[in-house]
Design a protein around this motif. Structure first.
Motif, short mmCIF file in Angstrom:
data_model
loop_
_atom_site.label_atom_id
_atom_site.label_comp_id
_atom_site.label_asym_id
_atom_site.label_seq_id
_atom_site.Cartn_x
_atom_site.Cartn_y
_atom_site.Cartn_z
N ILE A 121 9.62 -78.71 -25.98
CA ILE A 121 10.54 -79.27 -24.55
C ILE A 121 11.24 -80.34 -25.08
N PHE A 122 12.29 -80.36 -24.11
CA PHE A 122 13.22 -81.19 -24.27
C PHE A 122 14.08 -81.96 -23.72
N ALA A 123 14.88 -83.08 -23.73
CA ALA A 123 16.16 -83.35 -22.99
C ALA A 123 17.31 -83.06 -23.23
N ASP B 28 21.66 -78.83 -24.96
CA ASP B 28 21.35 -80.06 -25.55
C ASP B 28 21.43 -81.28 -26.36
N SER C 192 20.74 -84.82 -15.49
CA SER C 192 19.98 -84.70 -17.12
C SER C 192 18.54 -84.70 -16.54
N VAL C 193 18.52 -83.39 -17.50
CA VAL C 193 16.46 -82.65 -17.27
C VAL C 193 16.23 -82.26 -18.56
N THR C 194 14.90 -82.19 -17.62
CA THR C 194 13.86 -81.71 -19.34
C THR C 194 13.57 -79.95 -19.05
N GLU D 256 12.34 -76.79 -21.03
CA GLU D 256 11.12 -75.94 -21.48
C GLU D 256 11.81 -74.60 -22.03
N GLY E 83 12.02 -80.76 -15.01
CA GLY E 83 12.22 -81.64 -14.56
C GLY E 83 13.51 -81.99 -14.33
N LYS E 84 13.98 -82.69 -14.05
CA LYS E 84 15.11 -84.02 -13.24
C LYS E 84 15.09 -85.10 -14.38
N ARG E 85 15.67 -85.80 -15.32
CA ARG E 85 15.85 -86.87 -15.38
C ARG E 85 16.36 -88.14 -14.87
#
Length: 76
Positions: free
Chosen positions: A6-8, A24, A50-52, A54, A67-69
């Protein structure tokens, strides 16, 4: 069993069939789709957000947006 990484990332481009090209922090480009939870909650994802992400260790070229950051925007 290998756990997903998992990363941004940032949405770079909207592709056909509900796919997105994400980048990324290292500049690596991935083709991603939105996770089912986000589809049910109708979360809108646009280029520049910006999103997360997987990523499965079996196929590192594809990912899933989970997810949305939160991004802070400066007020004028």
């Amino acid at each position: 069993m290998n756990a997903p990484t998992i990363f941004a990332g940032v949405i770079a481009e909207v592709l056909p069939n509900a796919r997105y090209r994400c980048e990324d922090a290292d500049g690596r480009s991935l083709v991603c789709h939105v996770a089912g939870d986000m589809r049910l909650k109708v979360v809108r994802v646009l280029p520049g957000d910006s999103v997360t992400i997987e990523v499965s260790p079996l196929d590192p070229g594809k990912g899933r947006i989970v997810g949305k950051r939160e991004t802070r925007r400066e007020q004028s």
